[in-house]
Scaffold this motif. Structure first.
Motif, mmCIF file in Angstrom:
data_model
loop_
_atom_site.group_PDB
_atom_site.id
_atom_site.type_symbol
_atom_site.label_atom_id
_atom_site.label_comp_id
_atom_site.label_asym_id
_atom_site.label_seq_id
_atom_site.Cartn_x
_atom_site.Cartn_y
_atom_site.Cartn_z
ATOM 1 N N ASP A 290 -35.946 50.157 30.953
ATOM 2 C CA ASP A 290 -35.164 51.072 30.122
ATOM 3 C C ASP A 290 -33.768 51.317 30.683
ATOM 4 O O ASP A 290 -32.840 51.681 29.955
ATOM 5 C CB ASP A 290 -35.900 52.401 29.922
ATOM 6 N N ARG A 291 -33.564 51.107 31.982
ATOM 7 C CA ARG A 291 -32.247 51.296 32.623
ATOM 8 C C ARG A 291 -31.421 50.016 32.660
ATOM 9 O O ARG A 291 -30.233 50.063 32.923
ATOM 10 C CB ARG A 291 -32.427 51.730 34.073
ATOM 11 N N CYS A 292 -32.079 48.888 32.459
ATOM 12 C CA CYS A 292 -31.410 47.603 32.682
ATOM 13 C C CYS A 292 -31.862 46.602 31.613
ATOM 14 O O CYS A 292 -32.973 46.072 31.680
ATOM 15 C CB CYS A 292 -31.761 47.124 34.090
ATOM 16 N N SER A 293 -31.010 46.347 30.632
ATOM 17 C CA SER A 293 -31.390 45.498 29.494
ATOM 18 C C SER A 293 -31.852 44.086 29.880
ATOM 19 O O SER A 293 -32.771 43.570 29.251
ATOM 20 C CB SER A 293 -30.249 45.437 28.482
ATOM 21 N N PRO A 294 -31.274 43.445 30.901
ATOM 22 C CA PRO A 294 -31.805 42.119 31.268
ATOM 23 C C PRO A 294 -33.278 42.182 31.713
ATOM 24 O O PRO A 294 -34.044 41.268 31.444
ATOM 25 C CB PRO A 294 -30.905 41.667 32.416
ATOM 26 N N LEU A 295 -33.670 43.279 32.356
ATOM 27 C CA LEU A 295 -35.066 43.403 32.775
ATOM 28 C C LEU A 295 -35.981 43.563 31.566
ATOM 29 O O LEU A 295 -37.113 43.062 31.570
ATOM 30 C CB LEU A 295 -35.247 44.582 33.731
ATOM 31 N N ALA A 296 -35.505 44.226 30.521
ATOM 32 C CA ALA A 296 -36.304 44.369 29.300
ATOM 33 C C ALA A 296 -36.568 42.993 28.690
ATOM 34 O O ALA A 296 -37.672 42.712 28.221
ATOM 35 C CB ALA A 296 -35.595 45.284 28.307
ATOM 36 N N LYS A 297 -35.555 42.139 28.720
ATOM 37 C CA LYS A 297 -35.729 40.785 28.174
ATOM 38 C C LYS A 297 -36.716 39.979 29.032
ATOM 39 O O LYS A 297 -37.581 39.286 28.506
ATOM 40 C CB LYS A 297 -34.379 40.076 28.114
ATOM 41 N N ILE A 298 -36.584 40.086 30.350
ATOM 42 C CA ILE A 298 -37.491 39.369 31.255
ATOM 43 C C ILE A 298 -38.913 39.875 31.071
ATOM 44 O O ILE A 298 -39.865 39.097 31.080
ATOM 45 C CB ILE A 298 -37.027 39.531 32.713
ATOM 46 N N LYS A 299 -39.066 41.180 30.853
ATOM 47 C CA LYS A 299 -40.400 41.781 30.700
ATOM 48 C C LYS A 299 -41.178 41.121 29.566
ATOM 49 O O LYS A 299 -42.396 40.986 29.632
ATOM 50 C CB LYS A 299 -40.282 43.285 30.463
ATOM 51 N N THR A 300 -40.476 40.699 28.524
ATOM 52 C CA THR A 300 -41.163 40.057 27.394
ATOM 53 C C THR A 300 -41.742 38.704 27.772
ATOM 54 O O THR A 300 -42.541 38.145 27.032
ATOM 55 C CB THR A 300 -40.217 39.879 26.192
ATOM 56 N N GLN A 301 -41.349 38.160 28.922
ATOM 57 C CA GLN A 301 -41.799 36.834 29.333
ATOM 58 C C GLN A 301 -42.755 36.858 30.519
ATOM 59 O O GLN A 301 -43.144 35.805 31.021
ATOM 60 C CB GLN A 301 -40.577 35.971 29.670
ATOM 61 N N VAL A 302 -43.120 38.039 31.000
ATOM 62 C CA VAL A 302 -44.031 38.167 32.141
ATOM 63 C C VAL A 302 -45.341 38.754 31.638
ATOM 64 O O VAL A 302 -45.353 39.786 30.972
ATOM 65 C CB VAL A 302 -43.432 39.078 33.243
ATOM 66 N N TYR A 303 -46.429 38.067 31.962
ATOM 67 C CA TYR A 303 -47.748 38.508 31.534
ATOM 68 C C TYR A 303 -48.611 38.730 32.766
ATOM 69 O O TYR A 303 -49.069 37.791 33.395
ATOM 70 C CB TYR A 303 -48.405 37.470 30.631
ATOM 71 N N ALA A 304 -48.825 39.988 33.091
ATOM 72 C CA ALA A 304 -49.658 40.313 34.249
ATOM 73 C C ALA A 304 -51.115 40.317 33.817
ATOM 74 O O ALA A 304 -51.442 40.604 32.666
ATOM 75 C CB ALA A 304 -49.272 41.669 34.810
#
Length: 154
Positions: free
Chosen positions: A111-125
């Protein structure tokens, strides 16, 4: 690119700095093969992506990524249907725990860093297996059985 331009950019100094962030020998090797190949516009577009990450790092936040165990042999053996041994299952556990830590970091800071939001969509824990136990408490045989009942999410 001409050597004079590389010298002005202090390219070798940049590569040395970049190497300090590498967590594997492969990363260092790949880092040393980098050559600048972007236009000024492309650099500015990418900087707009990197700047929020830099701001987060300047605030003292670091992604919990360390050296990862090479998994090529384990993945190959698994794809061939070979039975994995305890140490290989332990390596899988280590990888899953690393992915879980990264996923938690991404959840906390996307929520603080838009690039991390994009990366989050590609990481599946790996989903939580037990609400009260950590993955480290499971016996490798139990992990093997559990992971073969679930789709592979890495």
């Amino acid at each position: 690119m001409k050597q004079q331009a590389l010298s002005k950019l202090e390219w070798q100094r940049l590569l040395t700095k970049l190497e300090s962030f590498c967590h594997s020998e492969d990363g260092v090797r790949l880092c040393n093969t980098l050559k600048p190949a972007l236009t000024r516009t492309q650099v500015e577009q990418r900087w707009a992506i990197v700047e929020p990450l830099k701001d987060l790092a300047d605030q003292g936040y670091r992604a919990p990524i360390g050296a990862l165990i090479p998994m090529q042999k384990v993945f190959r053996a698994s794809s061939l249907g070979q039975i994995l041994e305890g140490n290989e299952l332990r390596d899988i556990l280590s990888l899953l725990l690393s992915v879980e830590k990264v996923d938690r970091f991404l959840s906390d800071f996307s929520d603080r860093c838009s690039p991390l939001a994009k990366i989050k969509t590609q990481v599946y824990a790996l989903p939580k297996i037990a609400a009260t136990q950590s993955l480290e408490q499971f016996h490798p045989r139990e992990i093997y059985l559990m992971t073969h009942r679930m789709p592979l999410l890495i």
